[in-house]
Design a protein around this motif. Sequence first.
Motif, PDB file in Angstrom:
ATOM      1  N   GLU A  36       8.638  68.343  53.795  1.00 37.71           N
ATOM      2  CA  GLU A  36       9.319  67.679  54.773  1.00 37.71           C
ATOM      3  C   GLU A  36       9.992  66.752  54.677  1.00 37.71           C
ATOM      4  OE1 GLU A  36       6.307  65.335  57.405  1.00 37.71           O
ATOM      5  OE2 GLU A  36       4.817  67.108  57.395  1.00 37.71           O
ATOM      6  N   VAL A  37      11.312  66.581  55.657  1.00 40.91           N
ATOM      7  CA  VAL A  37      12.210  65.955  55.400  1.00 40.91           C
ATOM      8  C   VAL A  37      12.532  65.178  56.545  1.00 40.91           C
ATOM      9  CG1 VAL A  37      14.824  65.795  54.807  1.00 40.91           C
ATOM     10  CG2 VAL A  37      13.364  67.531  53.757  1.00 40.91           C
ATOM     11  N   LEU A  38      12.928  63.895  56.396  1.00 35.89           N
ATOM     12  CA  LEU A  38      13.321  62.959  57.532  1.00 35.89           C
ATOM     13  C   LEU A  38      14.765  62.979  57.479  1.00 35.89           C
ATOM     14  CD1 LEU A  38      12.745  60.945  59.876  1.00 35.89           C
ATOM     15  CD2 LEU A  38      12.316  59.110  58.121  1.00 35.89           C
ATOM     16  N   ILE A  39      15.631  63.088  58.572  1.00 35.20           N
ATOM     17  CA  ILE A  39      16.959  63.316  58.575  1.00 35.20           C
ATOM     18  C   ILE A  39      17.481  61.725  58.931  1.00 35.20           C
ATOM     19  CG2 ILE A  39      18.874  64.179  59.847  1.00 35.20           C
ATOM     20  CD1 ILE A  39      17.183  66.563  58.290  1.00 35.20           C
ATOM     21  N   ASP A  40      18.371  61.603  57.632  1.00 32.07           N
ATOM     22  CA  ASP A  40      19.206  60.183  58.145  1.00 32.07           C
ATOM     23  C   ASP A  40      20.717  60.396  58.696  1.00 32.07           C
ATOM     24  OD1 ASP A  40      17.378  58.283  56.817  1.00 32.07           O
ATOM     25  OD2 ASP A  40      17.807  58.918  54.783  1.00 32.07           O
ATOM     26  N   GLU A  41      21.238  61.465  58.485  1.00 26.77           N
ATOM     27  CA  GLU A  41      22.692  61.399  59.007  1.00 26.77           C
ATOM     28  C   GLU A  41      22.799  63.037  59.122  1.00 26.77           C
ATOM     29  OE1 GLU A  41      24.650  57.599  56.978  1.00 26.77           O
ATOM     30  OE2 GLU A  41      26.011  59.290  57.428  1.00 26.77           O
ATOM     31  N   VAL A  42      23.740  63.430  59.998  1.00 28.52           N
ATOM     32  CA  VAL A  42      24.228  64.675  60.331  1.00 28.52           C
ATOM     33  C   VAL A  42      25.739  64.726  60.510  1.00 28.52           C
ATOM     34  CG1 VAL A  42      24.035  66.820  61.689  1.00 28.52           C
ATOM     35  CG2 VAL A  42      22.154  65.044  61.556  1.00 28.52           C
ATOM     36  N   ASP A  43      26.564  65.396  59.908  1.00 25.54           N
ATOM     37  CA  ASP A  43      27.906  65.783  60.322  1.00 25.54           C
ATOM     38  C   ASP A  43      28.039  67.163  60.088  1.00 25.54           C
ATOM     39  OD1 ASP A  43      28.090  66.594  57.670  1.00 25.54           O
ATOM     40  OD2 ASP A  43      28.855  64.723  57.027  1.00 25.54           O
ATOM     41  N   GLU A  44      29.502  67.647  60.308  1.00 28.59           N
ATOM     42  CA  GLU A  44      29.813  68.991  60.511  1.00 28.59           C
ATOM     43  C   GLU A  44      29.385  69.787  59.393  1.00 28.59           C
ATOM     44  OE1 GLU A  44      33.219  66.502  59.295  1.00 28.59           O
ATOM     45  OE2 GLU A  44      31.877  66.503  60.901  1.00 28.59           O
ATOM     46  N   GLU A  45      29.315  69.184  58.155  1.00 30.64           N
ATOM     47  CA  GLU A  45      29.034  70.074  57.080  1.00 30.64           C
ATOM     48  C   GLU A  45      27.342  70.363  56.764  1.00 30.64           C
ATOM     49  OE1 GLU A  45      31.098  68.673  53.706  1.00 30.64           O
ATOM     50  OE2 GLU A  45      33.107  68.705  54.953  1.00 30.64           O
ATOM     51  N   GLY A  46      26.487  69.317  57.468  1.00 27.76           N
ATOM     52  CA  GLY A  46      25.257  69.627  57.189  1.00 27.76           C
ATOM     53  C   GLY A  46      24.493  68.213  57.332  1.00 27.76           C
ATOM     54  N   ALA A  47      23.364  67.979  56.937  1.00 27.33           N
ATOM     55  CA  ALA A  47      22.530  66.913  56.912  1.00 27.33           C
ATOM     56  C   ALA A  47      22.203  66.479  55.883  1.00 27.33           C
ATOM     57  CB  ALA A  47      21.393  67.381  58.271  1.00 27.33           C
ATOM     58  N   PHE A  48      21.832  65.304  55.694  1.00 26.18           N
ATOM     59  CA  PHE A  48      20.837  64.725  54.736  1.00 26.18           C
ATOM     60  C   PHE A  48      19.977  63.826  55.041  1.00 26.18           C
ATOM     61  CE2 PHE A  48      22.462  60.624  53.840  1.00 26.18           C
ATOM     62  CZ  PHE A  48      23.591  60.161  54.226  1.00 26.18           C
ATOM     63  N   GLY A  49      18.778  63.795  54.494  1.00 26.01           N
ATOM     64  CA  GLY A  49      17.488  62.930  54.848  1.00 26.01           C
ATOM     65  C   GLY A  49      16.775  62.754  53.411  1.00 26.01           C
ATOM     66  N   ARG A  50      15.844  62.605  53.720  1.00 28.90           N
ATOM     67  CA  ARG A  50      14.787  62.014  52.499  1.00 28.90           C
ATOM     68  C   ARG A  50      13.280  62.837  52.596  1.00 28.90           C
ATOM     69  NH1 ARG A  50      13.250  57.460  53.591  1.00 28.90           N
ATOM     70  NH2 ARG A  50      14.151  57.346  55.684  1.00 28.90           N
ATOM     71  N   SER A  51      12.797  63.115  51.697  1.00 28.58           N
ATOM     72  CA  SER A  51      11.509  63.465  51.507  1.00 28.58           C
ATOM     73  C   SER A  51      10.692  62.333  51.195  1.00 28.58           C
ATOM     74  CB  SER A  51      11.352  64.494  50.353  1.00 28.58           C
ATOM     75  OG  SER A  51      11.263  63.846  48.972  1.00 28.58           O
ATOM     76  N   TRP A  52       9.232  62.600  50.910  1.00 29.02           N
ATOM     77  CA  TRP A  52       8.279  61.517  50.842  1.00 29.02           C
ATOM     78  C   TRP A  52       8.442  60.688  49.481  1.00 29.02           C
ATOM     79  CZ3 TRP A  52       7.698  66.048  48.410  1.00 29.02           C
ATOM     80  CH2 TRP A  52       7.126  66.424  47.318  1.00 29.02           C
ATOM     81  N   THR A  63      23.280  71.903  60.782  1.00 23.33           N
ATOM     82  CA  THR A  63      23.830  70.876  61.477  1.00 23.33           C
ATOM     83  C   THR A  63      23.299  70.525  62.835  1.00 23.33           C
ATOM     84  OG1 THR A  63      25.467  72.555  62.162  1.00 23.33           O
ATOM     85  CG2 THR A  63      26.250  71.365  60.267  1.00 23.33           C
ATOM     86  N   ASP A  64      22.550  71.417  63.164  1.00 31.17           N
ATOM     87  CA  ASP A  64      21.621  71.084  64.563  1.00 31.17           C
ATOM     88  C   ASP A  64      20.605  70.444  64.544  1.00 31.17           C
ATOM     89  OD1 ASP A  64      20.568  72.998  63.054  1.00 31.17           O
ATOM     90  OD2 ASP A  64      19.748  74.304  64.875  1.00 31.17           O
ATOM     91  N   LEU A  65      20.879  69.175  63.865  1.00 32.61           N
ATOM     92  CA  LEU A  65      19.748  68.086  63.732  1.00 32.61           C
ATOM     93  C   LEU A  65      20.251  66.814  64.406  1.00 32.61           C
ATOM     94  CD1 LEU A  65      19.021  69.266  59.964  1.00 32.61           C
ATOM     95  CD2 LEU A  65      17.526  69.785  62.070  1.00 32.61           C
ATOM     96  N   GLN A  66      19.127  66.008  64.428  1.00 32.44           N
ATOM     97  CA  GLN A  66      19.507  64.877  64.927  1.00 32.44           C
ATOM     98  C   GLN A  66      18.963  63.727  63.610  1.00 32.44           C
ATOM     99  OE1 GLN A  66      21.012  63.502  67.766  1.00 32.44           O
ATOM    100  NE2 GLN A  66      21.316  65.665  68.369  1.00 32.44           N
ATOM    101  N   PRO A  67      19.325  62.615  63.523  1.00 35.88           N
ATOM    102  CA  PRO A  67      18.876  61.383  62.648  1.00 35.88           C
ATOM    103  C   PRO A  67      17.544  61.385  63.438  1.00 35.88           C
ATOM    104  CG  PRO A  67      21.377  60.931  63.171  1.00 35.88           C
ATOM    105  CD  PRO A  67      20.939  62.122  64.099  1.00 35.88           C
ATOM    106  N   GLY A  68      16.626  61.167  62.441  1.00 34.38           N
ATOM    107  CA  GLY A  68      15.131  60.916  62.956  1.00 34.38           C
ATOM    108  C   GLY A  68      14.456  62.142  63.060  1.00 34.38           C
ATOM    109  N   ASP A  69      15.042  63.290  63.086  1.00 32.06           N
ATOM    110  CA  ASP A  69      14.147  64.486  63.384  1.00 32.06           C
ATOM    111  C   ASP A  69      13.523  64.736  61.931  1.00 32.06           C
ATOM    112  OD1 ASP A  69      15.352  65.097  65.678  1.00 32.06           O
ATOM    113  OD2 ASP A  69      16.734  66.588  64.592  1.00 32.06           O
TER     114      ASP A  69
END
Length: 446
Positions: free
Chosen positions: A380-396, A411-417
Motif C-alpha cells: 500500500e502506498v499513500l500518494i504525497d505528490e503527482v506530476d507529469e512524470e509520475g507520483a511519489f508517496g510512502r509505504s508503511w 500520473t492519474d493519481l491524487q495526493p491522498g490516494d
Amino acid sequence: MKNAIPKVGIVSLGCAKALVDSERILTRLRAEGYDISGSYDGADVVIVNTCGFLDSARSESLEAIGEAMAENGRVIVTGCLTDEAAIRAIYPDVLSVTGPHQYQQVVEAVHDAVPPVADPMMSLVPPEGLHLTPAHYAYLKISEGCNHRCTFCIIPSIRGDLSSRPAADVLEEAERLAMAGVKELLVISQDTSAYGVDLGYAESRWHGKPVKSRMTELASALGDLGVWVRLHYVYPYPHVDEVIPLMAEGKLLPYLDIPFQHASPRVLKAMRRPADHERLLERIRKWRAICPDLVIRSTFIVGFPGETDEDFEFLLEWLEQAQLDRVGCFKYENVSGAPANDLPDHVDEDVKEDRYNRLMELSRQISHERGQAKMGKTIEVLIDEVDEEGAFGRSWADSPEVDGCVFLSDTDLQPGDIVLAEVEHAEDFDLWGHVVGRPEPRKRRA
Ligand code: SF4
C-alpha cells in the motif's frame, strides 16, 4: 496596519512538535478573524517559532528572526529558543519573546501588534483546525514535556515534565482530522510510551465508552478510526510489546520510531539512558516474529563525550544485529545548559564525521538489503505528490520528511490516494513501482 483584514505570517522551525504548536497558534488566530500571509511582505506581523535544541538550531533560529526583522520588522518570537536576553542583544526591537506552547501569550502579542477586526463568528476555521502539513496527513500531539533527564537534552527544562492530554481529547481531535480527509495520523510527543503516566492513566469517555490514557489503549482506539496510525518517539518500555499485536492485526502501521541514541552501555550510562542492549535485541527479534512487516526507525548520536573507538564499534555491531530499517544519525553537539557539555573527553570533529559516515553507510546497506526483500511484492502506498512524470508517496515503512519514498510511474493519481503498488526496483532507502489496484478502504470501527 496595512491590511483591512489583519494578516499574520509564520516561520516554523524545528521538529514536528513545534509544527503542531504553530498549527495551534494559527488555528486560534484564524478563529479570531486573522488571515494567514504566505509572505513577509503581505503580513502585518510575523511569528517566528524557533528551535533551540542544538547550538546549530539556535543559530538557524537567530538567522530566521534576523530575516523576518529585515523583511517585515514586526516580529513575535516564540518556541524553544527561550533565551530572551540573547535574542534581544541582537534584535532589541522584536515585539515579544515567549517559550514553547505558550499559545495564549503569542495570541496576546499578536493582539497588541495588530488588533483583530473581523467578527470571529464570521471567520472560517475548519473544524479540524489549521494544518501546515499536506491535507492527507497530520501530526497528533498527545503530550508535552518529558520526565527523563538525558544529559544531552534540555527539553525538560524548556517544555517541563510530562503533561498528557486526556485520551478523549486526543481522540476527538483525531476523529475531526479523519473526517476532514486526513489519511495518516502521526502520533508525536517527547515520549509516546510514557503517555498518561502523569494522569495515573485516568479514563475519559469517548463515544460513551471509557478509554484509559495509556499508550496501548489510545493507540488501539486510534486504530479504530479507519486511517493509518504511525507511532513516533516510543521509548522501549516493556508495555511497548503490547502494541506489536495491534500492528500485526493491521490496526496500526507496523512501524515503530524508537530513538535508541546508542547501544554501548558506557555511553548510554553517560547519556543517562537505560542500557539493556542484549534484552533489546531479544525483544526486537520477538516483535518481528509476531509482526514480520515491522519497520523500526531510530536515531543515534555519534561522538558523544567519552565515546571510544570500542564504543562506536559496539554500536555498529549492535546495529548490524538489530537490522534497523531506518536510521537517522546526529554528530554530538553541545546544547547550552545541557549537563553533557561538562563531560570529559569530547570527541574531535573529524572523528565524529568519520563515525557519522560509517554509521550512515552501514544503515544504507541494511536499508538497501531490506528493500531488496520487497521486490515483486504488492504494497500500500499513500500518494504525497503527482506530476507529469509520475507520483511519489510512502509505504508503511516511510514517515514523511525522515524516511524513504515510493516512486510510481502512474500520473492519474491524487495526493491522498491510497493505492496498491507492485515493487519493481529497490535502492538504498527508496522503492520504485507501478499501481496494480486499490486496497479495500480501511473501515472505521469506532
Ligand atoms: S527522552 Fe531524553 S532526549 Fe527525549 S525529550 Fe526526554 S530528556 Fe530529551
